[in-house]
Design a protein around this motif. Structure first.
Motif, PDB file in Angstrom:
ATOM      1  N   LYS A  76       0.815  -1.213   0.000  1.00 58.09           N
ATOM      2  CA  LYS A  76       0.000   0.000   0.000  1.00 58.09           C
ATOM      3  C   LYS A  76       0.852   1.268   0.000  1.00 58.09           C
ATOM      4  O   LYS A  76       0.631   2.187  -0.811  1.00 58.09           O
ATOM      5  N   GLN A  77       1.847   1.320   0.876  1.00 57.03           N
ATOM      6  CA  GLN A  77       2.650   2.531   1.012  1.00 57.03           C
ATOM      7  C   GLN A  77       3.484   2.827  -0.230  1.00 57.03           C
ATOM      8  O   GLN A  77       3.732   3.985  -0.560  1.00 57.03           O
ATOM      9  N   ASN A  78       3.910   1.777  -0.922  1.00 55.83           N
ATOM     10  CA  ASN A  78       4.743   1.960  -2.106  1.00 55.83           C
ATOM     11  C   ASN A  78       3.949   1.897  -3.412  1.00 55.83           C
ATOM     12  O   ASN A  78       4.529   1.964  -4.491  1.00 55.83           O
ATOM     13  N   LYS A  79       2.634   1.745  -3.278  1.00 49.12           N
ATOM     14  CA  LYS A  79       1.742   1.694  -4.439  1.00 49.12           C
ATOM     15  C   LYS A  79       2.230   0.677  -5.475  1.00 49.12           C
ATOM     16  O   LYS A  79       2.299   0.946  -6.672  1.00 49.12           O
ATOM     17  N   ILE A  80       2.561  -0.512  -4.966  1.00 44.86           N
ATOM     18  CA  ILE A  80       3.036  -1.592  -5.837  1.00 44.86           C
ATOM     19  C   ILE A  80       1.856  -2.145  -6.629  1.00 44.86           C
ATOM     20  O   ILE A  80       0.831  -2.509  -6.043  1.00 44.86           O
ATOM     21  N   PRO A  81       1.952  -2.217  -7.957  1.00 46.93           N
ATOM     22  CA  PRO A  81       0.861  -2.794  -8.757  1.00 46.93           C
ATOM     23  C   PRO A  81       0.608  -4.245  -8.329  1.00 46.93           C
ATOM     24  O   PRO A  81       1.529  -5.067  -8.371  1.00 46.93           O
ATOM     25  N   ARG A  82      -0.597  -4.525  -7.923  1.00 55.73           N
ATOM     26  CA  ARG A  82      -0.884  -5.863  -7.389  1.00 55.73           C
ATOM     27  C   ARG A  82      -0.600  -6.957  -8.400  1.00 55.73           C
ATOM     28  O   ARG A  82      -0.151  -8.052  -8.030  1.00 55.73           O
ATOM     29  N   ASP A  83      -0.842  -6.701  -9.682  1.00 55.72           N
ATOM     30  CA  ASP A  83      -0.644  -7.756 -10.668  1.00 55.72           C
ATOM     31  C   ASP A  83       0.830  -7.990 -11.002  1.00 55.72           C
ATOM     32  O   ASP A  83       1.151  -8.886 -11.779  1.00 55.72           O
ATOM     33  N   GLN A  84       1.727  -7.220 -10.395  1.00 56.30           N
ATOM     34  CA  GLN A  84       3.149  -7.388 -10.643  1.00 56.30           C
ATOM     35  C   GLN A  84       3.847  -8.200  -9.551  1.00 56.30           C
ATOM     36  O   GLN A  84       5.058  -8.429  -9.629  1.00 56.30           O
ATOM     37  N   VAL A  85       3.101  -8.611  -8.541  1.00 58.06           N
ATOM     38  CA  VAL A  85       3.682  -9.435  -7.485  1.00 58.06           C
ATOM     39  C   VAL A  85       2.887 -10.732  -7.344  1.00 58.06           C
ATOM     40  O   VAL A  85       1.674 -10.763  -7.583  1.00 58.06           O
ATOM     41  N   VAL A  86       3.588 -11.772  -6.968  1.00 60.92           N
ATOM     42  CA  VAL A  86       2.975 -13.073  -6.707  1.00 60.92           C
ATOM     43  C   VAL A  86       2.996 -13.281  -5.194  1.00 60.92           C
ATOM     44  O   VAL A  86       4.065 -13.442  -4.595  1.00 60.92           O
ATOM     45  N   LEU A  87       1.825 -13.245  -4.580  1.00 63.85           N
ATOM     46  CA  LEU A  87       1.717 -13.388  -3.136  1.00 63.85           C
ATOM     47  C   LEU A  87       1.299 -14.809  -2.774  1.00 63.85           C
ATOM     48  O   LEU A  87       0.274 -15.308  -3.234  1.00 63.85           O
ATOM     49  N   ALA A  88       2.124 -15.431  -1.934  1.00 63.20           N
ATOM     50  CA  ALA A  88       1.829 -16.783  -1.464  1.00 63.20           C
ATOM     51  C   ALA A  88       1.792 -16.778   0.058  1.00 63.20           C
ATOM     52  O   ALA A  88       2.701 -16.248   0.697  1.00 63.20           O
ATOM     53  N   THR A  89       0.754 -17.353   0.628  1.00 65.91           N
ATOM     54  CA  THR A  89       0.716 -17.514   2.075  1.00 65.91           C
ATOM     55  C   THR A  89       0.202 -18.913   2.407  1.00 65.91           C
ATOM     56  O   THR A  89      -0.125 -19.697   1.501  1.00 65.91           O
ATOM     57  N   LYS A  90       0.138 -19.217   3.704  1.00 67.73           N
ATOM     58  CA  LYS A  90      -0.196 -20.577   4.131  1.00 67.73           C
ATOM     59  C   LYS A  90      -1.223 -20.555   5.257  1.00 67.73           C
ATOM     60  O   LYS A  90      -1.323 -19.579   5.993  1.00 67.73           O
ATOM     61  N   VAL A  91      -1.916 -21.684   5.376  1.00 65.26           N
ATOM     62  CA  VAL A  91      -2.920 -21.872   6.409  1.00 65.26           C
ATOM     63  C   VAL A  91      -2.715 -23.234   7.056  1.00 65.26           C
ATOM     64  O   VAL A  91      -2.354 -24.199   6.390  1.00 65.26           O
ATOM     65  N   ARG A  92      -2.906 -23.327   8.340  1.00 68.09           N
ATOM     66  CA  ARG A  92      -2.925 -24.586   9.086  1.00 68.09           C
ATOM     67  C   ARG A  92      -2.659 -24.360  10.569  1.00 68.09           C
ATOM     68  O   ARG A  92      -3.307 -24.930  11.427  1.00 68.09           O
ATOM     69  N   GLY A  93      -1.697 -23.471  10.872  1.00 70.81           N
ATOM     70  CA  GLY A  93      -1.264 -23.286  12.249  1.00 70.81           C
ATOM     71  C   GLY A  93      -2.292 -22.602  13.134  1.00 70.81           C
ATOM     72  O   GLY A  93      -3.278 -22.030  12.671  1.00 70.81           O
ATOM     73  N   GLU A  94      -2.036 -22.652  14.428  1.00 69.42           N
ATOM     74  CA  GLU A  94      -2.947 -22.079  15.427  1.00 69.42           C
ATOM     75  C   GLU A  94      -2.894 -20.558  15.390  1.00 69.42           C
ATOM     76  O   GLU A  94      -1.853 -19.947  15.571  1.00 69.42           O
ATOM     77  N   MET A  95      -4.048 -19.937  15.174  1.00 68.52           N
ATOM     78  CA  MET A  95      -4.136 -18.479  15.117  1.00 68.52           C
ATOM     79  C   MET A  95      -5.045 -17.913  16.209  1.00 68.52           C
ATOM     80  O   MET A  95      -5.409 -16.750  16.191  1.00 68.52           O
ATOM     81  N   GLY A  96      -5.423 -18.753  17.158  1.00 68.64           N
ATOM     82  CA  GLY A  96      -6.263 -18.315  18.258  1.00 68.64           C
ATOM     83  C   GLY A  96      -6.397 -19.437  19.265  1.00 68.64           C
ATOM     84  O   GLY A  96      -5.805 -20.507  19.100  1.00 68.64           O
ATOM     85  N   LYS A  97      -7.191 -19.227  20.300  1.00 69.44           N
ATOM     86  CA  LYS A  97      -7.343 -20.213  21.368  1.00 69.44           C
ATOM     87  C   LYS A  97      -8.590 -21.079  21.218  1.00 69.44           C
ATOM     88  O   LYS A  97      -8.795 -22.015  21.990  1.00 69.44           O
ATOM     89  N   GLY A  98      -9.411 -20.788  20.221  1.00 69.95           N
ATOM     90  CA  GLY A  98     -10.625 -21.567  20.024  1.00 69.95           C
ATOM     91  C   GLY A  98     -10.351 -22.908  19.366  1.00 69.95           C
ATOM     92  O   GLY A  98      -9.304 -23.104  18.740  1.00 69.95           O
TER      93      GLY A  98
END
Length: 324
Positions: A74-96
């Protein structure tokens, strides 16, 4: 920069991926932004994170790495289509009871949280961080399929899967006509080859799965920072390298250094070049903590090892025996 095909897909990614586990751990936000900008300016378009990064740090609730990346975009106004964003899901993110795992409920909640932190409306790659024995694979893949159909995710991948688990997921996707894993993120490097090469490599080659290995420099051991008969630095990371401190591995460092001299390359550049020489490997995940370290890693792209040098490194690190 020569971009590489992402497995069987038509997507293109840079030959190195910037890992961001260090954000909020060994790097503050300002320094993380500097690393991200230098990486992007160098032509690297691929960034990998996870929702739990870096939850193991005191006071870090998780999601910090994603937040840093979102703020940078956001701060650098990077064109979203020019970056490949990869993230992951599985780990504990809360106490529920449903704040972790690969259930439909957790995946649907976690993706919304990751999108908010990354300040984007879609992920290029969403990955299972590791398996979840308590959730049927059909439920996990159906959730991923729905996210792709909703436009919130472009591709899905797996991390830390055994060969049979990856095959089970592929068969399930094929049987139910669901989106399939198009990438694998394995632990792989010159001194830790057998886990990937024993079975996973053949699966990825046969099914055209993109391979994005993590820890390609063995947590820093393959940079030459640890030397024979020299005391370890006092740090959590150094303690984790004790298992690598063997005569076999120190002899390997000597050979890598010798090869590097012929190419005017560092130990880490040769170790990365060895991995990049394998056509099955798509994009090793590096993790720079300084601009100098980033530049050194980028230099590996200009190192082209000879066949006999690759053969020598393979022989020195061979894991197969005559019985295998």
């Amino acid at each position: 920069m020569e971009y590489r095909k992402f497995g069987r897909t038509g997507f293109k990614v840079s030959p190195l991926c910037m890992g961001t586990m260090q954000f909020g751990w060994s790097l503050n936000e300002a320094d993380s932004h500097r690393i991200l900008s230098a990486t992007f300016d160098a032509g690297i378009n691929f960034f990998d994170t996870a929702d739990i990064y870096s939850k193991w740090v005191d006071g870090n609730p998780g999601g910090v790495s994603e937040t840093y990346i979102g703020n940078w975009l956001k701060q650098n106004k990077i064109p979203r289509d020019q970056v490949v964003l990869a993230t992951k899901v599985r780990g504990e993110m809360g106490k529920g009871p449903n704040d972790e795992g690969l259930s439909r409920g957790h995946i649907m909640n976690a993706v919304e949280a990751s999108l908010r932190r990354l300040q984007t409306d879609y992920l290029d790659l969403y990955q299972s961080h590791w398996t979840d024995d308590s959730t049927p694979i059909e439920e996990t893949m159906q959730a991923f399929d729905d996210l792709v159909r909703q436009g919130k995710v472009r591709y899905v991948g797996a991390s830390n899967y055994a060969a049979w688990e990856l095959m089970q997921a592929l068969w399930t996707s094929d049987k139910l006509n669901l989106v399939r894993y198009d990438s694998l993120q394995p632990h792989y490097n010159l001194i830790y080859r057998d886990e990937f090469e024993r079975e996973l490599r053949d699966v990825c080659k046969a099914y055209e799965i993109a391979v994005i290995p993590y820890s390609p420099l063995a947590g820093g051991f393959l940079t030459g920072k640890y030397r024979r008969n020299e005391p370890l630095p006092e740090s959590r990371r150094a303690e984790g390298r004790k298992r690598a401190m063997t005569e076999k591995n120190f002899s390997l460092l000597y050979e890598i250094e010798s090869i590097g001299l012929r190419h005017k390359a560092s130990i880490s550049q040769v170790a990365l070049a060895w991995m990049l020489s394998d056509s099955v490997i798509t994009s090793p995940i590096i993790g720079a903590t300084s601009i100098e370290q980033l530049q050194e890693n980028l230099g590996a792209l200009d190192v082209h090892l000879m066949d006999d040098e690759i053969a020598t490194l393979n022989k020195l690190t061979a894991w197969k025996t005559d019985e295998d």
